[in-house]
Write a protein that holds these residues in place. Structure first.
Motif, PDB file in Angstrom:
ATOM      1  N   ALA A 144       0.849  -1.194   0.000  1.00  0.00           N
ATOM      2  CA  ALA A 144       0.000   0.000   0.000  1.00  0.00           C
ATOM      3  C   ALA A 144       0.884   1.243   0.000  1.00  0.00           C
ATOM      4  N   ILE A 145       0.303   2.320  -0.481  1.00  0.00           N
ATOM      5  CA  ILE A 145       0.922   3.651  -0.460  1.00  0.00           C
ATOM      6  C   ILE A 145      -0.073   4.585   0.205  1.00  0.00           C
ATOM      7  N   ARG A 146       0.437   5.557   0.934  1.00  0.00           N
ATOM      8  CA  ARG A 146      -0.458   6.500   1.635  1.00  0.00           C
ATOM      9  C   ARG A 146      -1.389   7.219   0.663  1.00  0.00           C
ATOM     10  N   TRP A 147      -2.628   7.291   1.057  1.00  0.00           N
ATOM     11  CA  TRP A 147      -3.672   7.917   0.255  1.00  0.00           C
ATOM     12  C   TRP A 147      -3.445   9.417   0.094  1.00  0.00           C
ATOM     13  N   ASP A 148      -2.758  10.024   1.069  1.00  0.00           N
ATOM     14  CA  ASP A 148      -2.577  11.481   1.072  1.00  0.00           C
ATOM     15  C   ASP A 148      -1.136  11.889   0.791  1.00  0.00           C
ATOM     16  N   ASP A 149      -0.399  11.062   0.071  1.00  0.00           N
ATOM     17  CA  ASP A 149       0.992  11.374  -0.272  1.00  0.00           C
ATOM     18  C   ASP A 149       1.034  12.660  -1.090  1.00  0.00           C
ATOM     19  N   GLY A 150       1.746  13.657  -0.581  1.00  0.00           N
ATOM     20  CA  GLY A 150       1.829  14.953  -1.246  1.00  0.00           C
ATOM     21  C   GLY A 150       2.526  14.911  -2.594  1.00  0.00           C
ATOM     22  N   LYS A 167      -3.898  -0.839   8.058  1.00  0.00           N
ATOM     23  CA  LYS A 167      -2.919  -1.000   6.977  1.00  0.00           C
ATOM     24  C   LYS A 167      -2.761   0.305   6.198  1.00  0.00           C
ATOM     25  N   ASP A 168      -3.864   0.958   5.879  1.00  0.00           N
ATOM     26  CA  ASP A 168      -3.805   2.198   5.100  1.00  0.00           C
ATOM     27  C   ASP A 168      -3.277   3.367   5.926  1.00  0.00           C
ATOM     28  N   LYS A 169      -3.568   3.371   7.214  1.00  0.00           N
ATOM     29  CA  LYS A 169      -3.027   4.418   8.089  1.00  0.00           C
ATOM     30  C   LYS A 169      -1.502   4.330   8.173  1.00  0.00           C
ATOM     31  N   LEU A 173       4.934   6.359   2.161  1.00  0.00           N
ATOM     32  CA  LEU A 173       4.851   7.285   1.036  1.00  0.00           C
ATOM     33  C   LEU A 173       5.399   6.592  -0.204  1.00  0.00           C
ATOM     34  N   LEU A 174       5.062   7.113  -1.367  1.00  0.00           N
ATOM     35  CA  LEU A 174       5.539   6.550  -2.633  1.00  0.00           C
ATOM     36  C   LEU A 174       7.056   6.445  -2.648  1.00  0.00           C
TER      37      LEU A 174
END
Length: 181
Positions: A144-150, A167-169, A173-174
């Motif tokens: 998974a990758i963070r949903w809010d990656d800047g 898991k998502d929390k 980061l990418l």
């Protein structure tokens, strides 16, 4: 079916031909012959998945680093904002994203090929999402990758923190994630 190529050419929006009258509607949600003729892809789907989520649930951004999965996603109840992120390091669209509103009413589908992270946000009170995959789920390769990656900067168009799995929390980061060469 109508195929629309997105700003990331490998990600496609599929709109089936719908036959409707006062009794309701009918459409082919998948036809392998039409799929191959219209997309040029000879995809062998091996697994169907079905999830139900409440409003403001965000699932993703998920992918498998080995045994990657292409996904054909649609909402059969409610409305979602569906997102694909290119995580193929050598791709000219690396780190870019495409999003599409999928609803039970519009019956659109999103084709997300291997090498992409996938996620969706539930916009309606509840949503049920079904998707076909061209490879089996392999938990040992699940990432998974963070949903809010800047650096990706997805415009989820939300004002509150979404409901996330642990898991998502905890997703990286990418720049720190396992990605495709």
């Amino acid at each position: 079916m109508k195929i629309t190529v997105t700003k990331i050419p490998d990600v496609l929006i599929i709109e089936p031909k719908i036959f409707g009258d006062e009794r309701g509607f009918f459409f082919e949600s998948f036809n392998s012959k039409s799929w191959q003729e219209k997309t040029g892809l000879n995809t062998n789907f091996v697994q169907d998945n079905h999830s139900r989520s409440q409003k403001n649930v965000l699932r993703g951004l998920h992918y498998q680093i080995q045994q990657p999965q292409g996904k054909l996603v649609r909402a059969i109840l409610g409305e979602i904002f569906d997102v694909a992120v290119d995580i193929r390091k050598k791709s000219p669209t690396f780190g870019q994203w495409v999003g599409e509103i999928l609803t039970a009413e519009n019956k659109k589908q999103l084709w997300i090929p291997e090498g992409f992270a996938h996620g969706f946000l539930v916009l309606s009170e509840n949503a049920e999402v079904v998707y076909k995959t061209n490879n089996f789920y392999a938990p040992e390769y699940d990432r998974a990758i963070r949903w809010d990656d800047g650096d990706i900067n997805i415009n989820w168009n939300i004002k509150i923190t979404p409901l996330l799995s642990q898991k998502d929390k905890n997703a990286p980061l990418l720049k720190d994630a396992d990605i495709f060469d």
